[in-house]
Design an enzyme around this catalytic site. Structure first.
Site, short mmCIF file in Angstrom:
data_model
loop_
_atom_site.label_atom_id
_atom_site.label_comp_id
_atom_site.label_asym_id
_atom_site.label_seq_id
_atom_site.Cartn_x
_atom_site.Cartn_y
_atom_site.Cartn_z
CE LYS A 163 1.44 0.46 2.39
NZ LYS A 163 1.99 0.66 3.88
CE1 TYR A 200 0.30 -2.75 0.78
CE2 TYR A 200 0.49 -2.12 -1.52
CZ TYR A 200 0.96 -2.31 -0.16
OH TYR A 200 2.55 -2.18 -0.01
CB SER A 210 2.52 1.21 -1.60
OG SER A 210 2.53 0.13 -2.83
#
Length: 301
Positions: free
Chosen positions: A166, A162, A149
């Site tokens: 990622k 997150y 991401s």
């Protein structure tokens, strides 16, 4: 492009994962649809999402089976890979797509919020990949497609867990590419742009935020699937260790960390000389403190 191949697509009960599974089946692959049927935050269990994806594939003439084990467990990941062997006798493709969100500003983030996201995204990608590696090595072929991401590649607010996971996946993919190249196994990353469950939590309070969300909503998850199919196919045999980003009809190739400026002091460095000489020499090369929305702020083509 995937005739005769067997693919495992984690988190394929909906969104980007479902579209990748559908497109891979359409391209000829037999697909293991892995999804625990949890909420966006990882709560609750249901086989319904995986069954729905399976039904669509079968309605279109494809072959698929479901698996509802969790990627965040070493044993569960093993069962996911084994399900490909049990149902179809081999495994050729792994798409590490499963994910959850526990967004929280950093100074308020709990250990549980950190561990949960790292457990699914980063640990899960390693667990599934590692179990598949045993088969890939024996057959001397295989392809990994990991979902990363821009939140990790560039940065974002309120997503330390997150973003760390990622960016870690990008490093994991590169390591797999280096270690497994001798066995004709490839590993690449895809940083998707799409409106899905994972992006539906983006704040839309200010006029600027609302405008950005409206742009993202025009980007359907299906726009990411063709790249995943290509990367998994033999047509991409020369593509390894790369990071791509599909956005509507655009395709981005991301840079990876390299030195961008070097300076030397014959007598070595002191804190004072760093302040006096190194800082002025390096400051103009500093990477700006930006988030992904600052980099990709224009209309997708």
């Amino acid at each position: 492009m995937l005739d005769g191949k067997v693919a495992v697509v984690t988190g394929s009960g909906g969104g980007i994962g479902r579209e990748i599974a559908l497109h891979m089946a359409q391209a000829g692959a037999k697909v293991i649809i892995n999804d625990i049927g949890a909420s966006l935050t990882g709560e609750g269990l249901s086989a319904t999402p995986a069954q729905q994806t399976k039904a669509i594939i079968e309605q279109r003439g494809g072959a698929a089976e479901i698996n509802t084990d969790s990627v965040s467990s070493w044993d569960g990941a093993g069962k996911i890979v084994q399900s490909a062997m049990d149902h179809f006798g081999r495994i050729d493709i792994v798409v590490n797509n499963a994910g959850i969100l526990r967004d929280q500003i950093f100074h308020r983030m709990s250990q549980e919020e950190w561990d949960a996201v790292i457990g699914v995204h980063l640990n899960g990608s390693f667990y599934v990949s590692r179990h598949a590696a045993t088969h890939f090595r024996k057959q001397e072929s295989g392809s990994y497609v990991h979902i990363t991401s821009t939140s990790g590649l560039i940065g974002n607010f309120g997503q330390a867990n997150y973003s760390a996971a990622k960016l870690g996946i990008a490093a994991l993919s590169k390591s797999i590419a280096l270690d497994m190249k001798r066995y004709n196994v490839r590993s690449n990353c895809l940083a998707p742009f799409a409106w899905s469950r994972m992006t539906s939590s983006i704040p839309a309070e200010t006029p600027e935020q609302k405008a950005r969300v409206e742009k993202i909503m025009r980007m359907g998850p299906e726009k990411n699937a063709p790249l995943a199919v290509f990367l998994a196919s033999d047509a991409a045999k020369e593509v390894n260790g790369q990071i791509f980003g599909p956005r509507m009809n655009e395709l981005f190739l991301f840079s990876q960390n390299r030195p961008i400026r070097g300076i030397h002091a014959a007598e070595g460095w002191t804190p004072e000389s760093l302040a006096e000489h190194a800082l002025p020499a390096l400051k103009s090369f500093f990477v700006p403190l930006e988030r992904s929305g600052d980099i990709f702020s224009w209309d997708p083509l």
